[in-house]
Every structure is written in structure tokens, then in C-alpha cells.
Scaffold this motif. Structure first.
Motif, PDB file in Angstrom:
ATOM      1  N   HIS A 160      10.468   3.112  13.887  1.00 52.60           N
ATOM      2  CA  HIS A 160       9.252   3.833  14.434  1.00 52.60           C
ATOM      3  C   HIS A 160       7.950   3.003  14.677  1.00 52.60           C
ATOM      4  O   HIS A 160       7.001   3.601  14.921  1.00 52.60           O
ATOM      5  CB  HIS A 160       8.961   5.263  13.802  1.00 52.60           C
ATOM      6  CG  HIS A 160      10.499   5.707  13.774  1.00 52.60           C
ATOM      7  ND1 HIS A 160      10.805   6.910  14.827  1.00 52.60           N
ATOM      8  CD2 HIS A 160      11.259   6.131  12.660  1.00 52.60           C
ATOM      9  CE1 HIS A 160      12.060   7.422  14.379  1.00 52.60           C
ATOM     10  NE2 HIS A 160      12.185   7.135  13.187  1.00 52.60           N
ATOM     11  N   LYS A 161       8.243   1.566  14.992  1.00 54.03           N
ATOM     12  CA  LYS A 161       7.093   1.179  15.077  1.00 54.03           C
ATOM     13  C   LYS A 161       6.523   0.785  16.478  1.00 54.03           C
ATOM     14  O   LYS A 161       7.360   0.932  17.287  1.00 54.03           O
ATOM     15  CB  LYS A 161       7.325  -0.317  14.374  1.00 54.03           C
ATOM     16  CG  LYS A 161       7.133  -0.296  12.778  1.00 54.03           C
ATOM     17  CD  LYS A 161       7.566  -1.341  12.152  1.00 54.03           C
ATOM     18  CE  LYS A 161       7.701  -1.193  10.583  1.00 54.03           C
ATOM     19  NZ  LYS A 161       8.753  -1.910  10.025  1.00 54.03           N
ATOM     20  N   GLN A 197       2.700   5.945  -5.598  1.00 56.65           N
ATOM     21  CA  GLN A 197       2.328   6.010  -6.849  1.00 56.65           C
ATOM     22  C   GLN A 197       1.174   7.077  -7.371  1.00 56.65           C
ATOM     23  O   GLN A 197       1.311   7.837  -8.340  1.00 56.65           O
ATOM     24  CB  GLN A 197       2.058   4.694  -7.580  1.00 56.65           C
ATOM     25  CG  GLN A 197       3.166   3.796  -7.840  1.00 56.65           C
ATOM     26  CD  GLN A 197       2.608   2.456  -8.145  1.00 56.65           C
ATOM     27  OE1 GLN A 197       1.763   1.805  -7.684  1.00 56.65           O
ATOM     28  NE2 GLN A 197       3.646   1.924  -9.110  1.00 56.65           N
ATOM     29  N   GLU A 209       1.924   1.934  -3.505  1.00 57.63           N
ATOM     30  CA  GLU A 209       0.714   2.558  -4.265  1.00 57.63           C
ATOM     31  C   GLU A 209       0.524   3.790  -4.001  1.00 57.63           C
ATOM     32  O   GLU A 209      -0.108   4.642  -4.667  1.00 57.63           O
ATOM     33  CB  GLU A 209      -0.601   1.593  -3.838  1.00 57.63           C
ATOM     34  CG  GLU A 209      -1.363   1.040  -4.729  1.00 57.63           C
ATOM     35  CD  GLU A 209      -2.019  -0.202  -4.500  1.00 57.63           C
ATOM     36  OE1 GLU A 209      -2.825   0.320  -3.594  1.00 57.63           O
ATOM     37  OE2 GLU A 209      -2.036  -1.154  -5.045  1.00 57.63           O
ATOM     38  N   ALA A 210       0.441   4.378  -2.558  1.00 61.77           N
ATOM     39  CA  ALA A 210       0.175   5.744  -2.003  1.00 61.77           C
ATOM     40  C   ALA A 210       1.410   6.403  -2.832  1.00 61.77           C
ATOM     41  O   ALA A 210       0.625   7.482  -3.288  1.00 61.77           O
ATOM     42  CB  ALA A 210       0.302   5.674  -0.603  1.00 61.77           C
ATOM     43  N   PRO A 250      13.655   3.537   2.852  1.00 59.74           N
ATOM     44  CA  PRO A 250      13.635   4.230   4.160  1.00 59.74           C
ATOM     45  C   PRO A 250      12.691   3.170   4.830  1.00 59.74           C
ATOM     46  O   PRO A 250      12.927   3.023   6.216  1.00 59.74           O
ATOM     47  CB  PRO A 250      12.924   5.637   3.959  1.00 59.74           C
ATOM     48  CG  PRO A 250      13.348   5.912   2.773  1.00 59.74           C
ATOM     49  CD  PRO A 250      13.509   4.793   1.867  1.00 59.74           C
ATOM     50  N   GLU A 251      11.802   2.677   4.523  1.00 58.33           N
ATOM     51  CA  GLU A 251      10.704   1.694   5.286  1.00 58.33           C
ATOM     52  C   GLU A 251      11.356   0.501   5.619  1.00 58.33           C
ATOM     53  O   GLU A 251      11.036  -0.235   6.389  1.00 58.33           O
ATOM     54  CB  GLU A 251       9.410   1.695   4.372  1.00 58.33           C
ATOM     55  CG  GLU A 251       8.547   3.004   4.321  1.00 58.33           C
ATOM     56  CD  GLU A 251       7.981   3.307   5.528  1.00 58.33           C
ATOM     57  OE1 GLU A 251       7.387   2.440   6.272  1.00 58.33           O
ATOM     58  OE2 GLU A 251       8.366   4.421   6.112  1.00 58.33           O
ATOM     59  N   LYS A 311      12.673   7.010  -1.587  1.00 58.57           N
ATOM     60  CA  LYS A 311      12.064   7.764  -0.607  1.00 58.57           C
ATOM     61  C   LYS A 311      10.805   6.961   0.253  1.00 58.57           C
ATOM     62  O   LYS A 311      10.365   7.140   1.173  1.00 58.57           O
ATOM     63  CB  LYS A 311      11.090   9.038  -1.112  1.00 58.57           C
ATOM     64  CG  LYS A 311      11.976  10.199  -1.631  1.00 58.57           C
ATOM     65  CD  LYS A 311      11.164  11.442  -1.748  1.00 58.57           C
ATOM     66  CE  LYS A 311      12.254  12.533  -2.189  1.00 58.57           C
ATOM     67  NZ  LYS A 311      13.153  13.218  -0.986  1.00 58.57           N
ATOM     68  N   VAL A 312      10.767   5.796  -0.329  1.00 56.04           N
ATOM     69  CA  VAL A 312       9.728   4.796   0.293  1.00 56.04           C
ATOM     70  C   VAL A 312      10.262   3.385   0.610  1.00 56.04           C
ATOM     71  O   VAL A 312      10.515   3.099   1.546  1.00 56.04           O
ATOM     72  CB  VAL A 312       8.430   4.543  -0.749  1.00 56.04           C
ATOM     73  CG1 VAL A 312       7.571   3.433   0.092  1.00 56.04           C
ATOM     74  CG2 VAL A 312       7.896   5.961  -1.070  1.00 56.04           C
ATOM     75  N   GLN A 338      12.084   7.627  -7.105  1.00 52.56           N
ATOM     76  CA  GLN A 338      11.673   8.281  -5.720  1.00 52.56           C
ATOM     77  C   GLN A 338      10.980   7.253  -5.102  1.00 52.56           C
ATOM     78  O   GLN A 338      11.055   7.162  -3.891  1.00 52.56           O
ATOM     79  CB  GLN A 338      10.749   9.181  -6.141  1.00 52.56           C
ATOM     80  CG  GLN A 338      11.373  10.623  -6.883  1.00 52.56           C
ATOM     81  CD  GLN A 338      10.265  11.882  -7.114  1.00 52.56           C
ATOM     82  OE1 GLN A 338       9.078  11.199  -7.674  1.00 52.56           O
ATOM     83  NE2 GLN A 338      10.566  12.908  -7.126  1.00 52.56           N
ATOM     84  N   GLY A 376       0.755  -1.247  -0.106  1.00 50.09           N
ATOM     85  CA  GLY A 376      -0.176  -0.011  -0.021  1.00 50.09           C
ATOM     86  C   GLY A 376       0.700   1.140   0.079  1.00 50.09           C
ATOM     87  O   GLY A 376       0.386   2.226  -0.506  1.00 50.09           O
ATOM     88  N   LEU A 377       2.005   1.128   0.627  1.00 45.45           N
ATOM     89  CA  LEU A 377       2.792   2.492   0.607  1.00 45.45           C
ATOM     90  C   LEU A 377       3.364   2.884  -0.761  1.00 45.45           C
ATOM     91  O   LEU A 377       3.293   3.873  -1.202  1.00 45.45           O
ATOM     92  CB  LEU A 377       4.225   2.119   1.552  1.00 45.45           C
ATOM     93  CG  LEU A 377       3.773   1.969   3.247  1.00 45.45           C
ATOM     94  CD1 LEU A 377       4.919   2.007   3.835  1.00 45.45           C
ATOM     95  CD2 LEU A 377       2.501   2.814   3.552  1.00 45.45           C
TER      96      LEU A 377
END
Ligand SMILES: Nc1ncnc2c1ncn2[C@@H]1O[C@H](COP(=O)(O)OP(=O)(O)O)[C@@H](O)[C@H]1O
Ligand SMILES: [Mg+2]
Lengths: 217, 347
Positions: free
Chosen positions: A216-217, A124, A121-122, A140-141, A136-137, A132, A118-119
Motif C-alpha cells: 500500500h505504498k 514493542q 519498536e512501536a 505483513p509489512e 502482525k508486523v 506477535q 521503527g515499526l
């Protein structure tokens, strides 16, 4: 224990750290991008490309399935070409790195697979480019997972480096074999083992600490 | 603002092909809130994802603000997507970024300067009631707060259109209410066009102006929300409405219902009335003018988009001539009448 002995132990420790450090850095520099490529070329992914994905997957699997001790011997001509010699600490770095790259790549691919789709997709939906999305996603994630993977890699490299040392690469493994086995000096062997244990513990703790900071979970 | 023409979408091919959308036409005018409701698997997500081309339609045309999106790809599609915000059922916030940095993400993507980003993000934090949460991470927020961040993030690029894919389905009813209020405010303050999909009538009732009903990939019904809630035209629409109003004839009565009238039977009707009809002392007038007694089995009054909607399930007791007259009377007074069946008097 003599001063000369202590000096030998210190030197061997530094050699091990040097081999593991350089091999780890190069493996990260090559393995992380390779892991990203393995992931983003999967079917349904942002740069889906079945042919590329298949070729990369085969190459990494072959790399990972060759036992280290055989790899070391098999690539001696290549090692000589890169390091100028097939023995010594620098020479040991070559097979260590070659073994670690596919290892890192698979661990990174696994870490990226943990990022919720989903991240992507968001991103996109916001009009992010594939580059990017990666920078950026995805990266880092997956940072915590990637650091975790690098910790496992470093620990594995420490044990591989002891093997490399045994065939003339220097470092703690070499020392332990030469004094502990060949000259039957159990004290030196125990000390080298103890240092290796502390080293593994240290890297594991550092890795865990960095993972906690990244997540940061 | 959003225009879909003859949009079809097929997943897979050959024997495993699933036709998720079938010839969908949809028009959402500027500034309106349009809902699409349907059961799970009806194709709602596929429909909304076709609007920003997260799914590329197999055939058909998708226009947003006059631009034909299906012709675009790569950079020009990314460009167009900056004009279309989207929020999701599961929020899809980046766990590695603070609230502030999540909202800033769409602006970073277009290379906006740090100062300009701050000028955009701070008012959005205020608008969404998150001013004191800027430095928090998503894991520290409640579901409602996460969706607020997602809304702020979707708005940061100042889109013309907001797409909401089941945006409140993961939230409790109270939080759902506050998120819907926020969306309504945004629609009014910014004139933002909103397309939302949902399986909840409550959502449609609370904020939509118009609603479409999707079933098995087809838009089977479209109406103003007030009309849809008073007189759905399809069986599925009526089922949604009945579930929402929880107005079904009692089970014991259903067992006794017969399709055809007989000598000693009464009709059981479902009446829907809106606007002025509600105020009319209906029951007493039926008795007086038609000589029919009305036995009310269930009744409910709802206020929808400023319109009052009443629903009633009732037995009309009288001889067959009088009950027929009563039905005519009701229809003549703008009530929607549905005869559910007939029951024997002394069963
Ligand atoms: N990526 C996909 N691949 C194959 N089938 C899909 C895909 N996405 C959705 N579908 C199918 O399309 C139909 C509509 O799905 P969806 O649009 O998600 O429905 P809804 O959002 O209304 O629950 C379902 O039958 C679903 O299984
Ligand atoms: Mg859905």
C-alpha cells in the motif's frame, strides 16, 4: 504434428508445473520460517541469539553455494529414501526443494530487513510479544518483498526443473533434450522453450500483480 | 506518575562505551505535561526510551504509576507497556494496515473482540479528526494526519502515560501547531500525563507545564516553563532562550563589547521581565529616578503559558554611579538583568 506428440508436450508441461509447484510450496513452508529465524536472531533483533544465527547462516550459505547439478547427484541416497527412487518426477522434487529452501530463506531475510526498525519498536512499545511482532508486523509489512522472493524462486525452479528433467525427471526439459537434442527435432525443442518462456512470464506477471496488491505504498 | 531515580545508561563497553545518561532524576506528576529539551545527541531519545524500557537503564530505577519497571521482563513488562503509549518522530505506522487497523493494533495484541475494538476505535477517530480516513492507508496521508493516527493508536489501550519522542520534528510549523493543540486537548480531556522530548523551544512554550534541560546525558536544569523562559539558570538554557527569541546583541556591538568597565564606558544589559513588570513604564522611570538614558537595541514580548515575557537588550547611558544605581533599581523591580559587557562612548 501428431496427436501423440501434442499429448507428450502437454504431459511434460504438467510435470514441470507439478515439480515446480510442489517444490515451491514445500520450500515456502520451510524457507519462510527459516528466513524469519535468520532475521530475528540477528544481533539487536527481537530474539537475538548469536549462536543460532551463526549456525543457520552457515547452513543456508552452504546450501546456496552448491551448484544444483552437483546437489542433485550428491543427495541421490537421500532422494531414494524420500521418493523411493532416484529417477522420475517425484524424485526430482527432492533436490529442487532442498535447493530452494535456503534460497527462499535468504530472500525472506532480505525482505524482512526492509521493514523499518521503527515499526518493531512501536510494536514493542505497545507490549507486543516476539510472536506477535513476527505475525502482525514483520510478515505483513514484508509481504510484498516475500511474494517477490517467491516469484524469483519459482522462476529459478522452472529452470532448475529443466535440468532435473534432463537426468530422468521428466517435464519440459527432459522432452526438449530427448527430442530436440537426441533426435534432432528442432520444432519440439522450440515448442518446449516457448512454453517455458510463457510459464516464466506468467508467473512473473502473477507475482508482480500480487506484490502490487500487497503493497500500500 | 513517572519517576526516574538515578538513571544511567551506557551503550557498549570498554573503550567504545558511550554514557548516554548520567544519574538522571525526573518526576512527572499525574496529569502534567513535562518537556525535556536538549541538543541533538544529548540523550533525549535514550531518556524517553528508558521510561518504557525500550532501552534498559544500566543502573537506576524507573517507576510508572508506582510500578518498578526495571524489575519486569517478558510478559509482565509487556503488560506494563499497555499502560504507556508512545509516539515517534517518524510516526512508525504499519504501511500494510489501514488507519482503522493501525489504531486497532494495540487492542488486537491483548485479544480484544472485534466489537469491543470498534467501540474504542471509532471515538478515537473522531477525537483525532480522522473519521473520514478510517479506510485509508498511511501512504495516502499527510505527515500531520499520520501523527494523528499514531496518537489515536497510542491512546487506544487507554494508557496512563503518553511518551512523545520528537513527535513534531518532522512536521511543518502549522501542522506542529495543530498536533500540539491535539496533545493539549488530550491532556485536559483525559487527564493523560505526557512526557515529551524535543529540541524546539516552541514546543515547550506551547504545551509544557514543566521543562528539563538535558546536556551530555545530564539533566542540568529543571523549572516551570514560565520561569525557564524568563530566567534560565544555566548558560545552555540561556542559549536556547536566545535562539528562540532571536535576541542577540547586534554583531557590530558585540565586537566593541569589553568585559570590564572603564572610565568612559556604558553597560550593555539584557533585561528579562515578566508579569507586572512589563506594564511598568520602565524606560521613562529609569530616566527620571536614576538619571540614566536607556538606548534600546532590541526588544521582544512573548506570551508563555499565560504569562507575559519581555526581553530587551539595551545600553544604559549615564555616569558610572548612575548606571550602577539603575542596575540596582532594575533588580529591585524583579527584572532579570544580565550585563553583557561595556562599550566605550565614542568608539
Ligand atoms: N543504540 C545505541 N548504541 C550506541 N550508542 C547510542 C545508541 N543510541 C544512542 N546512542 C548514543 O547516545 C547518545 C545520545 O543519543 P540520543 O539519546 O539518541 O540523543 P538525542 O535523542 O538527544 O539526539 C549519542 O551519543 C548517541 O550516539
Ligand atoms: Mg533523538
Amino acid at each position: 504434428m501428431s496427436n501423440a506428440m501434442l499429448e507428450l508436450i502437454l504431459e511434460a508441461t504438467l510435470e514441470t508445473l507439478y515439480m515446480v509447484g510442489i517444490a515451491g510450496l514445500i520450500a515456502a513452508a520451510a524457507g519462510i520460517p527459516l528466513g524469519v529465524l535468520l532475521y530475528v536472531t540477528r544481533p539487536g533483533q527481537i530474539l537475538a541469539n548469536p549462536l543460532t544465527q551463526k549456525v543457520l547462516a552457515i547452513v543456508t550459505n552452504v546450501g546456496r553455494s552448491i551448484p544444483f547439478i552437483i546437489l542433485m547427484v550428491a543427495i541421490i541416497p537421500f532422494t531414494r529414501l524420500i521418493a523411493g527412487s532416484s529417477i522420475g518426477t517425484n524424485a526430482a522434487i527432492v533436490p529442487l526443494t532442498i535447493a530452494a529452501i535456503p534460497f527462499v530463506a535468504r530472500l525472506v531475510e532480505g525482505a524482512l530487513n526492509e521493514v523499518p526498525p521503527g515499526l518493531v519498536e512501536a510494536a514493542q512499545s505497545m507490549g507486543a510479544t516476539p510472536y506477535q511482532i513476527i505475525t502482525k508486523v514483520l510478515l505483513p509489512e514484508a509481504k510484498g518483498g516475500i511474494i517477490n522472493g517467491m516469484t524469483i524462486t519459482v522462476v529459478t525452479l522452472i529452470s532448475y526443473s529443466a535440468m532435473a528433467g534432463a537426468v530422468g525427471g521428466g517435464g519440459l526439459g527432459d522432452l526438449g533434450i530427448r527430442y530436440g537434442y537426441n533426435r534432432f527435432d528442432p520444432v519440439v525443442m522450440l515448442i518446449t522453450v516457448a512454453i517455458l518462456v510463457v510459464m516464466v512470464q506468467g508467473f512473473q506477471s502473477l507475482g508482480d500483480h500480487l506484490v502490487r496488491k500487497a503493497d500500500h505504498k | 506518575m513517572i519517576r526516574l531515580e538515578n538513571v544511567s545508561k551506557t551503550y557498549g563497553s570498554g573503550a567504545h562505551a558511550i554514557q548516554a545518561l548520567k544519574h538522571v532524576d525526573l518526576h512527572v506528576p499525574k496529569g502534567s505535561i513535562h518537556g525535556v529539551i536538549g541538543l541533538s545527541g544529548a540523550g533525549k531519545s535514550t531518556l524517553i526510551r528508558c521510561v518504557n524500557l525500550l532501552e534498559r537503564p544500566t543502573t537506576g530505577s524507573v517507576q510508572v504509576d508506582g510500578e518498578e519497571l526495571t524489575r519486569l521482563s517478558g510478559p509482565s513488562l509487556n503488560q506494563a507497556r499497555h499502560q504507556i503509549g508512545m509516539i515517534f518522530q517518524h510516526f512508525n505506522l504499519l504501511a500494510s494496515r489501514s488507519v482503522y487497523d493501525n489504531i486497532a493494533l494495540p487492542l488486537e495484541l491483548v485479544g480484544m473482540s472485534k466489537d469491543a475494538i470498534q467501540e474504542r476505535v471509532l471515538p478515537l477517530l473522531d477525537l483525532t479528526g480522522l473519521a473520514d480516513k478510517a479506510d485509508k492507508f498511511p501512504a495516502e496521508l499527510s505527515g500531520g494526519q499520520k501523527q494523528r493516527v499514531a496518537i489515536a493508536r497510542a491512546l487506544s489501550s487507554r494508557p496512563k502515560v503518553l511518551l512523545c519522542d520528537e513527535a513534531t520534528s518532522a512536521l511543518d510549523p502549522q501542522t506542529t501547531g495543530s498536533i500540539l493543540e491535539l496533545l493539549k486537548d488530550i491532556n485536559q480531556q483525559l487527564g493523560l500525563t505526557i512526557l515529551l522530548i524535543t529540541h524546539e523551544m516552541e514546543v515547550v512554550k506551547t504545551i509544557c507545564h514543566r521543562v528539563g534541560l538535558i546536556s551530555d546525558g545530564e539533566l542540568v536544569e529543571e523549572a516551570d516553563v514560565g520561569d525557564f523562559f524568563t530566567a534560565p539558570r544555566t548558560q545552555l538554557g540561556r542559549e536556547f532562550l536566545n535562539d528562540f527569541l532571536e535576541l542577540e546583541p547586534p554583531g557590530a556591538l558585540v565586537e566593541r563589547l569589553e568585559a570590564e568597565p572603564s572610565a568612559n564606558s556604558h553597560p550593555v544589559v539584557r533585561l528579562a521581565f515578566s508579569g507586572d513588570a512589563v506594564a511598568t513604564p520602565l524606560v521613562s522611570r529609569l530616566a527620571r529616578e536614576c538619571g540614566v538614558d536607556v538606548s534600546i537595541l532590541q526588544a521582544k514580548v512573548e506570551s508563555i503559558q499565560g504569562r507575559t515575557l519581555g526581553l530587551m537588550i539595551a545600553e544604559l547611558i549615564g555616569n558610572s554611579h548612575d548606571t550602577r544605581a539603575a542596575l540596582k533599581y532594575l533588580e529591585a523591580h524583579d527584572l532579570k538583568v544580565e550585563v553583557l559587557g561595556h562599550v566605550q562612548r565614542d568608539a
